[in-house]
Design an enzyme around this catalytic site. Structure first.
Site, short mmCIF file in Angstrom:
data_model
loop_
_atom_site.label_atom_id
_atom_site.label_comp_id
_atom_site.label_asym_id
_atom_site.label_seq_id
_atom_site.Cartn_x
_atom_site.Cartn_y
_atom_site.Cartn_z
N LYS A 65 43.92 49.33 33.95
CA LYS A 65 43.13 49.10 32.97
C LYS A 65 41.73 48.83 33.42
CE LYS A 65 46.96 47.22 30.73
NZ LYS A 65 48.02 46.50 29.70
N HIS A 73 47.73 55.06 24.90
CA HIS A 73 48.00 53.70 25.33
C HIS A 73 47.92 52.76 24.29
CE1 HIS A 73 47.92 49.50 27.15
NE2 HIS A 73 48.84 50.23 28.22
N SER A 104 55.09 44.14 30.43
CA SER A 104 55.67 42.95 31.23
C SER A 104 56.57 43.11 32.39
CB SER A 104 56.33 41.72 30.22
OG SER A 104 55.21 41.21 29.55
N GLU A 159 56.54 51.79 25.53
CA GLU A 159 56.01 50.60 25.80
C GLU A 159 55.81 49.89 24.37
OE1 GLU A 159 53.26 50.38 29.53
OE2 GLU A 159 52.02 51.22 27.70
N GLY A 213 51.78 42.50 28.02
CA GLY A 213 50.85 41.55 28.87
C GLY A 213 51.31 40.12 28.15
N GLU A 262 46.73 50.10 23.99
CA GLU A 262 45.39 49.53 23.65
C GLU A 262 44.31 50.33 22.98
OE1 GLU A 262 45.13 47.83 27.78
OE2 GLU A 262 46.54 46.57 27.24
N ASN A 271 48.87 50.79 35.93
CA ASN A 271 47.69 50.95 35.10
C ASN A 271 46.83 49.71 35.44
OD1 ASN A 271 45.72 51.34 32.99
ND2 ASN A 271 47.48 51.06 31.48
P1 PGA Z 1 51.71 44.82 31.41
O1 PGA Z 1 51.11 46.21 30.73
O2 PGA Z 1 52.77 45.11 32.54
O3 PGA Z 1 50.57 43.84 31.82
O4 PGA Z 1 52.45 44.33 30.31
C1 PGA Z 1 51.63 47.58 30.56
C2 PGA Z 1 50.76 48.36 30.07
O5 PGA Z 1 50.01 48.05 29.17
O6 PGA Z 1 50.77 49.44 30.37
#
Ligand code: PGA
Length: 265
Positions: A21, A104, A222, A176, A182, A106, A19
């Site tokens: 983003k 997601h 992560s 997640e 992140g 976010e 992803n």
């Molecule tokens: P990350 O993000 O691997 O940077 O932790 C995962 C995600 O948001 O799908």
């Protein structure tokens, strides 16, 4: 031969999803693909790449003939209409998207998306021929308050309300934990396994048809080249959803080729 998992007569594919983003211009996206494809030539995993809307078509062109499937990171639930700034499923499908990430964290936390809105998008995705990757996950506060199972049950039931068993089989669910996205912090693979097994049970309880158990469950938050294998070894984790580490062709290829990796630590 495609890599698969078999559990109780249920066959599930292994999926490694990236992803991006809000990262990469078209120039950067196509350069990534040029560097990435030679590194994953021998892979038997299903590779999903969720790119920004502007890069869908150029990336689809670039990955033709490879095992990479391209998708979007969001869409609106309406088929068309007066929704300034939004994008419809048929628009992303026309430029070659085969899947879409929905709900997601976010989108849920920065843009206020509710389970109910996500559910409408899921239904739109099926209606217009896109495979949804539906994201669920608890916040740090919910985690610390011991509410993980309750939150996930509600997210699963409400985001996937009205989805039939046949659609469920084609659905990907990504667990997640919001506190792992992140941050460099992850649950242990065993803790993640426990949560995935719980999610699979919720699916079975609510979609009583056993075929619903072929739903693919991803872990996200992560994921890096040196922890992928540990997550992938867990019975109920069929794949990973990768944010930051999918931005570099080298680290994303290492994740795709996790079986060749020597695990550190
Ligand atoms: P990350 O993000 O691997 O940077 O932790 C995962 C995600 O948001 O799908």
């Amino acid at each position: 031969m495609e890599q698969i998992r078999m559990a109780k007569q249920i066959v599930r594919p292994c999926v490694i999803a990236g992803n991006w983003k809000m990262n990469k211009t078209i120039t950067e996206a196509t350069r990534f693909i040029d560097e990435f494809l030679p590194l994953i030539e021998k892979s038997t995993t299903q590779i999903y790449l969720a790119v920004p809307f502007t890069s869908i078509q150029p990336v689809v062109e670039k990955v033709k003939g490879s095992s990479v499937i391209v998708g979007a990171q969001n869409m609106n639930d309406a088929s068309e209409g007066a929704f300034t700034g939004e994008i419809a499923a048929i628009m992303i499908k026309e430029v070659g998207a085969q899947f879409v990430i929905l709900g997601h964290s976010e989108r849920r936390h920065i843009f206020g998306e509710t389970n109910e809105f996500i559910n409408r998008k899921v239904k739109r995705a099926y209606a217009d021929g896109l495979q949804p990757i539906v994201c669920i996950g608890e916040t740090r506060e919910q985690h610390e308050a011991g509410q993980t199972q309750q939150v996930l049950t509600q997210q699963l039931k409400e985001s996937l309300a009205g989805v039939n068993a046949a659609q469920m089989q084609k659905t990907i669910i990504a667990y997640e934990p919001v506190w792992a996205i992140g941050t460099g912090i992850t649950p242990t693979p065993e803790q993640a396994q426990e949560v995935h097994a719980f999610c699979r049970q919720v699916v079975l309880d609510n979609w009583t048809d056993k075929t619903s158990l072929s739903v693919v469950l991803l872990y996200g938050g992560s994921v890096k080249p040196d922890n992928t294998k540990l997550f992938m070894e867990q019975t109920d984790i069929d794949g990973v959803l990768v944010g930051g580490a999918s931005l570099s062709p080298i680290s994303f290829a290492q994740i795709v080729n996790y079986q060749n990796a020597t695990v550190k630590g």
